[in-house]
Scaffold this motif. Sequence first.
Motif, PDB file in Angstrom:
ATOM      1  N   ASP A  17       0.612  -1.405  -0.032  1.00 52.02           N
ATOM      2  CA  ASP A  17      -0.025  -0.007   0.232  1.00 52.02           C
ATOM      3  C   ASP A  17       0.936   1.495   0.280  1.00 52.02           C
ATOM      4  O   ASP A  17       1.684   1.009   0.769  1.00 52.02           O
ATOM      5  CB  ASP A  17      -0.893   0.012   1.025  1.00 52.02           C
ATOM      6  CG  ASP A  17      -1.964   0.896   1.466  1.00 52.02           C
ATOM      7  OD1 ASP A  17      -2.002   1.982   0.599  1.00 52.02           O
ATOM      8  OD2 ASP A  17      -2.752   1.346   1.976  1.00 52.02           O
ATOM      9  N   HIS A  18       1.004   2.112  -0.952  1.00 48.18           N
ATOM     10  CA  HIS A  18       1.983   3.701  -1.212  1.00 48.18           C
ATOM     11  C   HIS A  18       1.021   4.277  -0.726  1.00 48.18           C
ATOM     12  O   HIS A  18       1.773   5.253  -0.495  1.00 48.18           O
ATOM     13  CB  HIS A  18       2.022   3.764  -2.263  1.00 48.18           C
ATOM     14  CG  HIS A  18       2.881   2.489  -2.875  1.00 48.18           C
ATOM     15  ND1 HIS A  18       4.008   2.053  -2.788  1.00 48.18           N
ATOM     16  CD2 HIS A  18       2.297   1.883  -4.084  1.00 48.18           C
ATOM     17  CE1 HIS A  18       4.706   1.373  -3.824  1.00 48.18           C
ATOM     18  NE2 HIS A  18       3.077   0.378  -4.528  1.00 48.18           N
ATOM     19  N   GLY A  19      -0.026   4.338   0.635  1.00 45.50           N
ATOM     20  CA  GLY A  19      -0.816   5.145   1.175  1.00 45.50           C
ATOM     21  C   GLY A  19      -0.022   6.184   2.194  1.00 45.50           C
ATOM     22  O   GLY A  19       1.384   5.042   2.741  1.00 45.50           O
ATOM     23  N   ASP A  20      -0.064   6.904   3.033  1.00 48.28           N
ATOM     24  CA  ASP A  20       0.321   7.687   4.460  1.00 48.28           C
ATOM     25  C   ASP A  20       0.495   6.636   5.562  1.00 48.28           C
ATOM     26  O   ASP A  20      -0.761   6.576   5.370  1.00 48.28           O
ATOM     27  CB  ASP A  20       0.424   8.756   4.793  1.00 48.28           C
ATOM     28  CG  ASP A  20       0.844   9.954   3.027  1.00 48.28           C
ATOM     29  OD1 ASP A  20       2.155   9.459   2.825  1.00 48.28           O
ATOM     30  OD2 ASP A  20      -0.079  10.503   3.072  1.00 48.28           O
ATOM     31  N   GLY A  21       1.432   6.139   6.304  1.00 49.80           N
ATOM     32  CA  GLY A  21       1.530   5.369   7.510  1.00 49.80           C
ATOM     33  C   GLY A  21       0.965   3.809   7.593  1.00 49.80           C
ATOM     34  O   GLY A  21       0.368   3.352   6.067  1.00 49.80           O
ATOM     35  N   GLU A  49       3.909  -4.068   8.262  1.00 50.00           N
ATOM     36  CA  GLU A  49       5.494  -3.832   7.877  1.00 50.00           C
ATOM     37  C   GLU A  49       4.867  -2.590   7.306  1.00 50.00           C
ATOM     38  O   GLU A  49       4.708  -2.689   6.367  1.00 50.00           O
ATOM     39  CB  GLU A  49       6.045  -5.007   7.217  1.00 50.00           C
ATOM     40  CG  GLU A  49       6.216  -6.221   8.136  1.00 50.00           C
ATOM     41  CD  GLU A  49       6.258  -6.812   7.243  1.00 50.00           C
ATOM     42  OE1 GLU A  49       6.781  -6.936   6.485  1.00 50.00           O
ATOM     43  OE2 GLU A  49       6.156  -8.360   8.177  1.00 50.00           O
ATOM     44  N   PRO A  50       6.179  -1.065   7.758  1.00 50.22           N
ATOM     45  CA  PRO A  50       6.793  -0.545   6.669  1.00 50.22           C
ATOM     46  C   PRO A  50       7.901  -0.394   5.573  1.00 50.22           C
ATOM     47  O   PRO A  50       8.416  -1.774   5.577  1.00 50.22           O
ATOM     48  CB  PRO A  50       7.205   0.567   7.909  1.00 50.22           C
ATOM     49  CG  PRO A  50       7.343  -0.195   9.113  1.00 50.22           C
ATOM     50  CD  PRO A  50       7.145  -1.276   9.242  1.00 50.22           C
ATOM     51  N   THR A  51       7.561  -0.142   4.704  1.00 50.34           N
ATOM     52  CA  THR A  51       8.567  -0.392   3.402  1.00 50.34           C
ATOM     53  C   THR A  51       8.557   0.883   3.019  1.00 50.34           C
ATOM     54  O   THR A  51       7.858   2.020   3.789  1.00 50.34           O
ATOM     55  CB  THR A  51       7.464  -0.658   2.243  1.00 50.34           C
ATOM     56  OG1 THR A  51       6.187  -0.301   2.103  1.00 50.34           O
ATOM     57  CG2 THR A  51       6.996  -2.126   2.391  1.00 50.34           C
ATOM     58  N   ASN A  55       3.574   0.588   2.590  1.00 52.76           N
ATOM     59  CA  ASN A  55       3.410   0.005   4.020  1.00 52.76           C
ATOM     60  C   ASN A  55       2.780  -1.571   3.116  1.00 52.76           C
ATOM     61  O   ASN A  55       2.288  -1.541   2.511  1.00 52.76           O
ATOM     62  CB  ASN A  55       2.520   0.100   5.176  1.00 52.76           C
ATOM     63  CG  ASN A  55       1.217   0.325   4.646  1.00 52.76           C
ATOM     64  OD1 ASN A  55       0.709  -0.729   5.009  1.00 52.76           O
ATOM     65  ND2 ASN A  55       0.793   1.058   4.447  1.00 52.76           N
ATOM     66  N   CYS A  56       3.375  -3.050   3.872  1.00 51.10           N
ATOM     67  CA  CYS A  56       3.037  -3.718   3.404  1.00 51.10           C
ATOM     68  C   CYS A  56       2.058  -4.636   4.786  1.00 51.10           C
ATOM     69  O   CYS A  56       2.313  -4.853   5.519  1.00 51.10           O
ATOM     70  CB  CYS A  56       4.520  -4.867   3.190  1.00 51.10           C
ATOM     71  SG  CYS A  56       4.067  -6.096   2.918  1.00 51.10           S
ATOM     72  N   VAL A  57       0.627  -4.821   4.081  1.00 52.46           N
ATOM     73  CA  VAL A  57      -0.393  -5.501   4.395  1.00 52.46           C
ATOM     74  C   VAL A  57      -0.083  -7.148   3.829  1.00 52.46           C
ATOM     75  O   VAL A  57      -0.135  -7.506   2.774  1.00 52.46           O
ATOM     76  CB  VAL A  57      -1.395  -5.130   3.948  1.00 52.46           C
ATOM     77  CG1 VAL A  57      -2.751  -5.950   5.556  1.00 52.46           C
ATOM     78  CG2 VAL A  57      -1.928  -3.995   4.854  1.00 52.46           C
ATOM     79  N   TRP A  58       0.044  -7.920   5.319  1.00 52.84           N
ATOM     80  CA  TRP A  58       0.006  -9.824   4.708  1.00 52.84           C
ATOM     81  C   TRP A  58      -1.002  -9.617   5.778  1.00 52.84           C
ATOM     82  O   TRP A  58      -1.144  -9.596   6.749  1.00 52.84           O
ATOM     83  CB  TRP A  58       1.844 -10.135   5.212  1.00 52.84           C
ATOM     84  CG  TRP A  58       2.056  -9.214   6.595  1.00 52.84           C
ATOM     85  CD1 TRP A  58       3.131  -8.983   7.035  1.00 52.84           C
ATOM     86  CD2 TRP A  58       2.007 -10.826   7.862  1.00 52.84           C
ATOM     87  NE1 TRP A  58       2.580  -9.068   8.471  1.00 52.84           N
ATOM     88  CE2 TRP A  58       2.177 -10.180   8.969  1.00 52.84           C
ATOM     89  CE3 TRP A  58       1.034 -12.049   8.331  1.00 52.84           C
ATOM     90  CZ2 TRP A  58       2.374 -10.731   9.914  1.00 52.84           C
ATOM     91  CZ3 TRP A  58       0.654 -12.464   8.873  1.00 52.84           C
ATOM     92  CH2 TRP A  58       1.739 -11.316   9.951  1.00 52.84           C
ATOM     93  N   ALA A  59      -1.518 -11.612   5.128  1.00 54.09           N
ATOM     94  CA  ALA A  59      -2.511 -12.430   5.195  1.00 54.09           C
ATOM     95  C   ALA A  59      -2.117 -13.471   5.420  1.00 54.09           C
ATOM     96  O   ALA A  59      -0.706 -14.555   4.773  1.00 54.09           O
ATOM     97  CB  ALA A  59      -3.077 -12.227   5.098  1.00 54.09           C
ATOM     98  N   GLU A  60      -1.331 -14.632   6.919  1.00 50.90           N
ATOM     99  CA  GLU A  60      -1.638 -15.750   6.727  1.00 50.90           C
ATOM    100  C   GLU A  60      -2.791 -16.893   6.670  1.00 50.90           C
ATOM    101  O   GLU A  60      -3.645 -16.647   7.222  1.00 50.90           O
ATOM    102  CB  GLU A  60      -0.674 -16.689   7.125  1.00 50.90           C
ATOM    103  CG  GLU A  60       0.800 -15.753   7.720  1.00 50.90           C
ATOM    104  CD  GLU A  60       1.701 -16.330   8.331  1.00 50.90           C
ATOM    105  OE1 GLU A  60       1.704 -16.910   8.921  1.00 50.90           O
ATOM    106  OE2 GLU A  60       3.028 -15.752   8.020  1.00 50.90           O
TER     107      GLU A  60
END
Length: 66
Positions: A17-21, A49-51, A55-60
């Motif tokens: 996600d290239h958004g802020d925060g 996780e910040p990138t 940020n990166c949103v992950w799910a398992e």
Amino acid sequence: MRRAERTPTALRISVIDHGDGLSQRDTGGGDGGRGLLIVEALSSRWGTEPTDGGNCVWAELAIEPA
């Protein structure tokens, strides 16, 4: 950018996600974050996780061992 990888016990899906925060789930009445409520309901675990530039949103998703 999207990515999926299999571990012995889970399918891990990541989305940048290239958004802020950092992305956060909606706690009531906010703009956005409602999709993370669905992610939370369907996944065995998830996080952010910040990138660089977002940020990166992950799910398992739990899977049966092969």
